[in-house]
Write a protein that holds these residues in place. Structure first.
Motif: not given
Length: 122
Positions: A1-6, A43-48, A92-96
């Motif tokens: 699976m391709r997972v995007l963690v935000v 799947v998109v995982v949004l971490v708050l 893949v994680v989205v972060t700067a």
């Protein structure tokens, strides 16, 4: 699976649009934009974290899964990468955040910057 963690805090914080006055609202708007977008991930995982957690309940809503960090958002992101990689997922994680990107790589994931995501959700 391709997972995007935000990394929610980092993505929201990448635009100086007054998000700091309403962290919960900013988290809710980010979730809504993720839910509408075609991000080419299973799947998109949004971490708050912190006050932003009141903007969206934890759990799955369609293709977006919201995770509330019990402490550090960065730690929760890395834990998501480790857990998903253990199941063989491509993460893949989205972060700067440079330090977080290094931790993600060490955990077996890869990363992209917020501009990559924002160009697909606007």
């Amino acid at each position: 699976m391709r997972v995007l963690v935000v990394d929610g805090a980092n993505v929201v914080g990448s635009r100086p649009n007054g998000w700091w006055r309403d962290r919960a609202g900013a988290a809710g708007r980010l979730h809504a934009s993720l839910a509408r977008a075609d991000l080419d991930h299973d799947v998109v995982v949004l971490v708050l974290e912190g006050r932003a957690t009141s903007g969206r309940p934890a759990g799955r809503d369609g293709a977006v899964e919201t995770v509330h960090a019990p402490g550090s958002g960065d730690d929760a992101v890395v834990e998501e990468v480790r857990a998903r990689r253990a199941h063989g997922d491509d993460v893949v994680v989205v972060t700067a955040d440079r330090a977080l990107r290094e931790r993600v790589t060490a955990a077996g994931g890869s990363s992209v910057g917020p501009s990559w995501l924002l160009s697909r959700t606007s």
